[in-house]
Scaffold this motif. Structure first.
Motif, PDB file in Angstrom:
ATOM      1  N   PRO A  28       0.810  -1.226   0.000  1.00  8.22           N
ATOM      2  CA  PRO A  28       0.000   0.000   0.000  1.00  8.22           C
ATOM      3  C   PRO A  28       0.843   1.276   0.000  1.00  8.22           C
ATOM      4  CG  PRO A  28      -0.969  -1.607   1.466  1.00  8.22           C
ATOM      5  CD  PRO A  28       0.334  -2.195   1.003  1.00  8.22           C
ATOM      6  N   GLY A  29       2.024   1.220   0.569  1.00  7.88           N
ATOM      7  CA  GLY A  29       2.911   2.378   0.577  1.00  7.88           C
ATOM      8  C   GLY A  29       3.449   2.741  -0.795  1.00  7.88           C
ATOM      9  N   ASP A  30       3.273   1.848  -1.771  1.00  7.37           N
ATOM     10  CA  ASP A  30       3.697   2.144  -3.143  1.00  7.37           C
ATOM     11  C   ASP A  30       2.666   2.996  -3.879  1.00  7.37           C
ATOM     12  OD1 ASP A  30       4.961  -1.231  -3.451  1.00  7.37           O
ATOM     13  OD2 ASP A  30       6.042   0.594  -2.885  1.00  7.37           O
ATOM     14  N   THR A  31       1.515   3.187  -3.295  1.00  2.06           N
ATOM     15  CA  THR A  31       0.459   3.990  -3.921  1.00  2.06           C
ATOM     16  C   THR A  31       0.961   5.390  -4.226  1.00  2.06           C
ATOM     17  OG1 THR A  31      -1.346   2.749  -2.907  1.00  2.06           O
ATOM     18  CG2 THR A  31      -1.810   5.034  -3.508  1.00  2.06           C
ATOM     19  N   GLY A  32       0.650   5.869  -5.438  1.00  6.76           N
ATOM     20  CA  GLY A  32       1.066   7.210  -5.822  1.00  6.76           C
ATOM     21  C   GLY A  32       1.034   7.394  -7.328  1.00  6.76           C
ATOM     22  N   LEU A  33       1.442   8.567  -7.756  1.00  4.76           N
ATOM     23  CA  LEU A  33       1.532   8.885  -9.188  1.00  4.76           C
ATOM     24  C   LEU A  33       2.990   8.709  -9.605  1.00  4.76           C
ATOM     25  CD1 LEU A  33       0.127  10.085 -11.752  1.00  4.76           C
ATOM     26  CD2 LEU A  33       0.866  12.334 -10.922  1.00  4.76           C
TER      27      LEU A  33
ATOM     28  N   ASN B 140      20.081  19.242 -21.375  1.00  2.50           N
ATOM     29  CA  ASN B 140      19.727  18.537 -20.145  1.00  2.50           C
ATOM     30  C   ASN B 140      18.774  19.315 -19.253  1.00  2.50           C
ATOM     31  OD1 ASN B 140      20.997  16.036 -20.412  1.00  2.50           O
ATOM     32  ND2 ASN B 140      22.968  16.910 -19.871  1.00  2.50           N
ATOM     33  N   ASN B 141      18.578  20.597 -19.550  1.00  2.32           N
ATOM     34  CA  ASN B 141      17.632  21.378 -18.769  1.00  2.32           C
ATOM     35  C   ASN B 141      16.239  21.373 -19.382  1.00  2.32           C
ATOM     36  OD1 ASN B 141      19.282  22.540 -16.569  1.00  2.32           O
ATOM     37  ND2 ASN B 141      20.481  23.256 -18.306  1.00  2.32           N
ATOM     38  N   ASP B 142      16.107  20.733 -20.534  1.00  7.77           N
ATOM     39  CA  ASP B 142      14.788  20.584 -21.147  1.00  7.77           C
ATOM     40  C   ASP B 142      14.280  19.190 -20.816  1.00  7.77           C
ATOM     41  OD1 ASP B 142      13.466  21.006 -24.547  1.00  7.77           O
ATOM     42  OD2 ASP B 142      12.496  20.756 -22.595  1.00  7.77           O
ATOM     43  N   MET B 143      13.754  19.046 -19.629  1.00  6.63           N
ATOM     44  CA  MET B 143      13.266  17.770 -19.127  1.00  6.63           C
ATOM     45  C   MET B 143      11.777  17.685 -19.429  1.00  6.63           C
ATOM     46  SD  MET B 143      14.532  15.127 -17.465  1.00  6.63           S
ATOM     47  CE  MET B 143      15.891  15.802 -16.532  1.00  6.63           C
ATOM     48  N   ARG B 144      11.384  16.645 -20.166  1.00  8.29           N
ATOM     49  CA  ARG B 144       9.972  16.466 -20.515  1.00  8.29           C
ATOM     50  C   ARG B 144       9.371  15.343 -19.681  1.00  8.29           C
ATOM     51  NH1 ARG B 144       8.630  19.263 -25.249  1.00  8.29           N
ATOM     52  NH2 ARG B 144      10.314  20.770 -25.578  1.00  8.29           N
ATOM     53  N   PHE B 145       8.186  15.630 -19.153  1.00 11.47           N
ATOM     54  CA  PHE B 145       7.524  14.671 -18.271  1.00 11.47           C
ATOM     55  C   PHE B 145       6.363  13.995 -18.979  1.00 11.47           C
ATOM     56  CE2 PHE B 145       9.124  15.174 -13.926  1.00 11.47           C
ATOM     57  CZ  PHE B 145       9.981  16.248 -14.106  1.00 11.47           C
ATOM     58  N   GLY B 146       6.146  12.734 -18.644  1.00 14.78           N
ATOM     59  CA  GLY B 146       4.929  12.057 -19.030  1.00 14.78           C
ATOM     60  C   GLY B 146       3.795  12.482 -18.103  1.00 14.78           C
ATOM     61  N   ALA B 147       2.562  12.100 -18.460  1.00 15.89           N
ATOM     62  CA  ALA B 147       1.393  12.475 -17.659  1.00 15.89           C
ATOM     63  C   ALA B 147       1.240  11.594 -16.422  1.00 15.89           C
ATOM     64  CB  ALA B 147       0.125  12.435 -18.501  1.00 15.89           C
ATOM     65  N   GLY B 148       1.949  10.467 -16.391  1.00 16.86           N
ATOM     66  CA  GLY B 148       1.974   9.659 -15.182  1.00 16.86           C
ATOM     67  C   GLY B 148       1.077   8.443 -15.194  1.00 16.86           C
ATOM     68  N   THR B 149       1.399   7.488 -14.322  1.00 16.60           N
ATOM     69  CA  THR B 149       0.565   6.324 -14.037  1.00 16.60           C
ATOM     70  C   THR B 149       0.148   6.426 -12.580  1.00 16.60           C
ATOM     71  OG1 THR B 149       1.597   4.834 -15.648  1.00 16.60           O
ATOM     72  CG2 THR B 149       0.520   3.829 -13.732  1.00 16.60           C
ATOM     73  N   ARG B 150      -1.163   6.439 -12.358  1.00 14.06           N
ATOM     74  CA  ARG B 150      -1.647   6.516 -10.979  1.00 14.06           C
ATOM     75  C   ARG B 150      -1.881   5.107 -10.456  1.00 14.06           C
ATOM     76  NH1 ARG B 150      -2.804  10.594  -8.019  1.00 14.06           N
ATOM     77  NH2 ARG B 150      -2.883  12.046  -9.786  1.00 14.06           N
ATOM     78  N   LEU B 151      -1.064   4.710  -9.491  1.00 13.63           N
ATOM     79  CA  LEU B 151      -1.099   3.361  -8.925  1.00 13.63           C
ATOM     80  C   LEU B 151      -1.786   3.368  -7.569  1.00 13.63           C
ATOM     81  CD1 LEU B 151      -0.187   0.368  -8.810  1.00 13.63           C
ATOM     82  CD2 LEU B 151       1.939   1.185  -7.749  1.00 13.63           C
ATOM     83  N   THR B 152      -2.716   2.441  -7.412  1.00 11.12           N
ATOM     84  CA  THR B 152      -3.363   2.217  -6.113  1.00 11.12           C
ATOM     85  C   THR B 152      -3.135   0.773  -5.719  1.00 11.12           C
ATOM     86  OG1 THR B 152      -5.088   3.838  -6.610  1.00 11.12           O
ATOM     87  CG2 THR B 152      -5.517   2.284  -4.806  1.00 11.12           C
ATOM     88  N   VAL B 153      -2.567   0.568  -4.545  1.00 17.31           N
ATOM     89  CA  VAL B 153      -2.349  -0.782  -4.024  1.00 17.31           C
ATOM     90  C   VAL B 153      -3.260  -0.980  -2.823  1.00 17.31           C
ATOM     91  CG1 VAL B 153      -0.695  -2.444  -3.147  1.00 17.31           C
ATOM     92  CG2 VAL B 153       0.055  -0.697  -4.782  1.00 17.31           C
ATOM     93  N   LYS B 154      -4.179  -1.915  -2.951  1.00 13.59           N
ATOM     94  CA  LYS B 154      -5.170  -2.139  -1.901  1.00 13.59           C
ATOM     95  C   LYS B 154      -4.675  -3.193  -0.919  1.00 13.59           C
ATOM     96  CE  LYS B 154      -8.883  -1.190  -5.184  1.00 13.59           C
ATOM     97  NZ  LYS B 154     -10.057  -1.762  -5.888  1.00 13.59           N
ATOM     98  N   PRO B 155      -4.913  -2.947   0.377  1.00 10.37           N
ATOM     99  CA  PRO B 155      -4.464  -3.922   1.396  1.00 10.37           C
ATOM    100  C   PRO B 155      -5.228  -5.248   1.267  1.00 10.37           C
ATOM    101  CG  PRO B 155      -5.109  -1.832   2.401  1.00 10.37           C
ATOM    102  CD  PRO B 155      -5.512  -1.767   0.957  1.00 10.37           C
TER     103      PRO B 155
END
Lengths: 111, 112
Positions: free
Chosen positions: A81-86, A96-111
């Motif tokens: 569950p502590g791995d939950t996050g974006l 190297n100062n032009d860092m491009r980000f992805g939109a992300g994967t939102r992870l939910t870990v259920k107990p």
């Protein structure tokens, strides 16, 4: 269109399962980074990979940089569950100062 | 102690007013960055600085200006705020770009 496409966008799993998230692009990056972000906070750096084919391990997390330096994956073993996050990937273009980000994967870990 | 702080954490402002966001670091890092984060777009670079009084534009710089008069402070100014600038703004610092960034906790800006 994002320069870095992350998949899946959302992932919900049970504690103890394994998972892989992906970060893909048609561009070549000089380095690629993975971050984790929790609600209301800024992203926190997990790892930087710089060499094509490079694999780095951080406890239960395994990061791989593609041979052509266009893609990366993050594998989590026995998720907690502590791995939950974006989870965000970010690639550095020629500048190297032009860092491009992805939109992300939102992870939910259920107990 | 946090090596990077942003202020304010939240702000509501009216369309057409100027707004300044502040980023302060205690790490003496050369590089500082301003990003905005919007749903579906991820983080997009607005401006960055590679030294005192040395700045450059990022991917989404229109409508924004920056200043860096001291190593520790990097200011982001919205000259005349618009509703499209409603977002969460993050400041980041780095020894060098490919070494990874340390982010602040963000400023949530709402333009009404």
């Amino acid at each position: 269109t994002q320069l870095l496409e992350q998949s899946p966008q959302f992932l919900s799993i049970q504690e103890g399962e394994n998972l892989t998230v992906y970060c893909n692009s048609s561009s070549v990056f000089s380095s690629l980074q993975w971050y984790r972000q929790e609600p209301g906070e800024g992203p926190v750096l997990l790892v930087t990979v710089v060499t094509g084919g490079e694999v780095k391990k951080l406890k239960r997390l395994t990061f791989q940089f593609g041979d052509a330096r266009k893609d990366s994956s993050l594998h989590i073993t026995a998720a907690q569950p502590g791995d939950t996050g974006l989870y965000l990937c970010a690639g550095a273009l020629t500048n190297n100062n032009d860092m491009r980000f992805g939109a992300g994967t939102r992870l939910t870990v259920k107990p | 102690d946090a090596g990077i702080t942003q202020s304010p954490r939240h702000k509501v402002t009216e369309t057409g007013t100027p707004v300044t966001l502040r980023c302060h670091q205690t790490e003496n890092h050369r590089y500082m960055y301003w990003y905005r984060q919007d749903p579906g777009h991820g983080l997009r670079l607005i401006h960055y600085s590679y030294g005192v009084k040395d700045t450059d534009k990022g991917e989404v710089s229109d409508g924004y200006s920056v200043s860096r008069s001291k190593t520790e402070d990097f200011l982001l100014t919205l000259e005349s705020a618009t509703s499209s600038q409603t977002s969460v703004y993050f400041c980041a610092i780095s020894v060098a770009g490919n070494y990874g960034y340390t982010f602040g906790s963000g400023t949530r800006l709402t333009v009404v």
